[in-house]
Design a protein around this motif. Sequence first.
Motif, mmCIF file in Angstrom:
data_model
loop_
_atom_site.group_PDB
_atom_site.id
_atom_site.type_symbol
_atom_site.label_atom_id
_atom_site.label_comp_id
_atom_site.label_asym_id
_atom_site.label_seq_id
_atom_site.Cartn_x
_atom_site.Cartn_y
_atom_site.Cartn_z
ATOM 1 N N ASN A 172 98.096 -8.059 109.851
ATOM 2 C CA ASN A 172 97.968 -9.069 110.898
ATOM 3 C C ASN A 172 96.532 -9.304 111.361
ATOM 4 O O ASN A 172 96.310 -10.083 112.294
ATOM 5 N N LEU A 173 95.565 -8.654 110.721
ATOM 6 C CA LEU A 173 94.172 -8.915 111.068
ATOM 7 C C LEU A 173 93.793 -10.353 110.719
ATOM 8 O O LEU A 173 94.299 -10.928 109.753
ATOM 9 N N ASN A 174 92.880 -10.900 111.500
ATOM 10 C CA ASN A 174 92.361 -12.240 111.203
ATOM 11 C C ASN A 174 91.265 -12.094 110.148
ATOM 12 O O ASN A 174 90.083 -11.997 110.455
ATOM 13 N N TRP A 175 91.697 -12.083 108.881
ATOM 14 C CA TRP A 175 90.747 -11.865 107.802
ATOM 15 C C TRP A 175 89.793 -13.038 107.618
ATOM 16 O O TRP A 175 88.707 -12.870 107.058
ATOM 17 N N ARG A 176 90.161 -14.217 108.083
ATOM 18 C CA ARG A 176 89.243 -15.356 108.004
ATOM 19 C C ARG A 176 87.985 -15.076 108.826
ATOM 20 O O ARG A 176 86.869 -15.321 108.371
ATOM 21 N N VAL A 177 88.180 -14.539 110.046
ATOM 22 C CA VAL A 177 87.041 -14.185 110.884
ATOM 23 C C VAL A 177 86.361 -12.919 110.362
ATOM 24 O O VAL A 177 85.135 -12.837 110.300
ATOM 25 N N GLN A 178 87.164 -11.930 109.957
ATOM 26 C CA GLN A 178 86.611 -10.669 109.476
ATOM 27 C C GLN A 178 85.707 -10.891 108.265
ATOM 28 O O GLN A 178 84.615 -10.325 108.188
ATOM 29 N N TRP A 179 86.167 -11.711 107.324
ATOM 30 C CA TRP A 179 85.363 -11.990 106.138
ATOM 31 C C TRP A 179 84.307 -13.059 106.413
ATOM 32 O O TRP A 179 83.119 -12.860 106.159
ATOM 33 N N GLY A 180 84.746 -14.188 106.967
ATOM 34 C CA GLY A 180 83.869 -15.338 107.083
ATOM 35 C C GLY A 180 82.750 -15.163 108.098
ATOM 36 O O GLY A 180 81.695 -15.794 107.960
ATOM 37 N N PHE A 181 82.963 -14.318 109.111
ATOM 38 C CA PHE A 181 81.920 -14.121 110.122
ATOM 39 C C PHE A 181 81.376 -12.699 110.118
ATOM 40 O O PHE A 181 80.180 -12.481 109.923
ATOM 41 N N VAL A 182 82.254 -11.709 110.301
ATOM 42 C CA VAL A 182 81.805 -10.324 110.451
ATOM 43 C C VAL A 182 81.141 -9.812 109.168
ATOM 44 O O VAL A 182 80.048 -9.232 109.206
ATOM 45 N N PHE A 183 81.786 -10.017 108.017
ATOM 46 C CA PHE A 183 81.225 -9.543 106.754
ATOM 47 C C PHE A 183 80.160 -10.494 106.215
ATOM 48 O O PHE A 183 79.016 -10.104 105.958
ATOM 49 N N LYS A 184 80.545 -11.751 106.051
ATOM 50 C CA LYS A 184 79.729 -12.717 105.310
ATOM 51 C C LYS A 184 78.452 -13.109 106.037
ATOM 52 O O LYS A 184 77.433 -13.400 105.401
ATOM 53 N N LYS A 185 78.498 -13.111 107.371
ATOM 54 C CA LYS A 185 77.327 -13.567 108.128
ATOM 55 C C LYS A 185 76.575 -12.435 108.812
ATOM 56 O O LYS A 185 75.356 -12.331 108.698
ATOM 57 N N THR A 186 77.309 -11.560 109.543
ATOM 58 C CA THR A 186 76.572 -10.560 110.318
ATOM 59 C C THR A 186 75.938 -9.485 109.435
ATOM 60 O O THR A 186 74.851 -8.992 109.753
ATOM 61 N N ILE A 187 76.593 -9.130 108.322
ATOM 62 C CA ILE A 187 76.022 -8.072 107.478
ATOM 63 C C ILE A 187 74.690 -8.506 106.866
ATOM 64 O O ILE A 187 73.667 -7.838 107.053
ATOM 65 N N PRO A 188 74.621 -9.623 106.130
ATOM 66 C CA PRO A 188 73.328 -9.983 105.530
ATOM 67 C C PRO A 188 72.305 -10.519 106.522
ATOM 68 O O PRO A 188 71.102 -10.275 106.362
ATOM 69 N N LEU A 189 72.764 -11.241 107.545
ATOM 70 C CA LEU A 189 71.822 -11.905 108.447
ATOM 71 C C LEU A 189 71.347 -11.018 109.593
ATOM 72 O O LEU A 189 70.245 -11.221 110.114
ATOM 73 N N PHE A 190 72.164 -10.036 109.991
ATOM 74 C CA PHE A 190 71.767 -9.161 111.093
ATOM 75 C C PHE A 190 71.593 -7.713 110.652
ATOM 76 O O PHE A 190 70.541 -7.114 110.864
ATOM 77 N N TRP A 191 72.631 -7.131 110.029
ATOM 78 C CA TRP A 191 72.602 -5.700 109.766
ATOM 79 C C TRP A 191 71.623 -5.316 108.663
ATOM 80 O O TRP A 191 71.009 -4.240 108.735
ATOM 81 N N PHE A 192 71.455 -6.148 107.633
ATOM 82 C CA PHE A 192 70.445 -5.828 106.620
ATOM 83 C C PHE A 192 69.060 -5.659 107.252
ATOM 84 O O PHE A 192 68.421 -4.610 107.080
ATOM 85 N N PRO A 193 68.538 -6.652 107.985
ATOM 86 C CA PRO A 193 67.212 -6.463 108.592
ATOM 87 C C PRO A 193 67.196 -5.425 109.709
ATOM 88 O O PRO A 193 66.207 -4.680 109.850
ATOM 89 N N ALA A 194 68.280 -5.351 110.506
ATOM 90 C CA ALA A 194 68.299 -4.399 111.623
ATOM 91 C C ALA A 194 68.201 -2.967 111.120
ATOM 92 O O ALA A 194 67.440 -2.148 111.661
ATOM 93 N N HIS A 195 68.952 -2.648 110.074
ATOM 94 C CA HIS A 195 68.914 -1.281 109.576
ATOM 95 C C HIS A 195 67.729 -1.026 108.656
ATOM 96 O O HIS A 195 67.411 0.136 108.367
ATOM 97 N N THR A 196 67.075 -2.077 108.188
ATOM 98 C CA THR A 196 65.777 -1.867 107.534
ATOM 99 C C THR A 196 64.806 -1.263 108.538
ATOM 100 O O THR A 196 64.081 -0.312 108.227
ATOM 101 N N ILE A 197 64.803 -1.801 109.753
ATOM 102 C CA ILE A 197 63.978 -1.233 110.822
ATOM 103 C C ILE A 197 64.420 0.199 111.114
ATOM 104 O O ILE A 197 63.588 1.095 111.303
ATOM 105 N N THR A 198 65.733 0.432 111.136
ATOM 106 C CA THR A 198 66.256 1.774 111.396
ATOM 107 C C THR A 198 65.656 2.801 110.448
ATOM 108 O O THR A 198 65.211 3.877 110.871
ATOM 109 N N PHE A 199 65.624 2.480 109.160
ATOM 110 C CA PHE A 199 65.168 3.460 108.174
ATOM 111 C C PHE A 199 63.650 3.521 108.052
ATOM 112 O O PHE A 199 63.131 4.349 107.300
#
Length: 228
Positions: A172-199
Motif C-alpha cells: 500500500n505504499l505510494n510507490w509513485r512518490v517513493q520512486w518518482g520523488f524520494v528515489f529519483k529526485k532527492t537521491i541524485p539531486l540532494f543526497w549525492f552532493p550532501a554526502h560528498t560533503i559528509t565524506f
Amino acid sequence: MKRTDLYFIVIIAALFAPFFVSDSLYAGYQSFNAAHGMVMSFLKFAILSTLGELLGLRISTGKYLRKGFGVCPRAVVWGVLGMGINLAFIVFSTGVPAAAAYLGVDNPAGIMAGPLCMEKIGLAFAISVCLNSIFAPVFMTFHKITDTHILATGGTLRGLFTPIPMGEIMQNLNWRVQWGFVFKKTIPLFWFPAHTITFLLPGEMRVLFAALLGVALGVILAIAARKK
C-alpha cells in the motif's frame, strides 16, 4: 512566526550552544564520541532527525505535534537507523577506496586521509554515490514502513514493538512518490552532493553532519507528503 516556532528555535540553540561556549564540554563530547560511537550515533539521530521530522510536520500541517504522530517511537526508530548509518559509513568509506585501488587508483586511502584536492572530492563523491545507490533506497523504504506502522498503531511505544505487517504496508505504499520523488529526485539531486560533503569531513564529524541532514530530510518528507 508563532510562539511554537520560537520554542523550536530555542531548543535547537540549547542543543548546540554549550559546544561553542565550553571547551571542556566539547572535549568531553569528542572523548565520549570516540569511545562510544554507536551510542552517540543512536543519540544524534534520535534527537536531531526527530526534530527534523517535527519541522517537516510543521511545514506540512502548521503544527509541530499531532495526535498519533509518535515522537518517542520515531526517536527510537531514528536511533536504530542512526546506528545502521554509522556502520554503512564505515563499510562504504572503507570499501569504495579499496575498490578504487583494485581498479588502479593510486593510494586512494591516502588521498582520503590527506588534504582537500580534486582527487579527494572525486573519491568522496564515489563513496556517496555507492552509499546512496545501494544503501539509501533500502533505508528510505524501511523508514517509510516504520513511519506507517507507527501511525497505524497510534504513535505509542507499545505499538512500535508489535509485529509489523511488512507485506501489507509495502503493497500500500505510494510507490509513485517513493520512486518518482524520494528515489529519483532527492537521491541524485540532494543526497549525492550532501554526502560528498559528509565524506570530506573528518571521520568523527560524519555521523553528526548526517544527523543534521535529518532536519533537511524532514523538510523533504514534508514536500513529498504534499505531493500525495
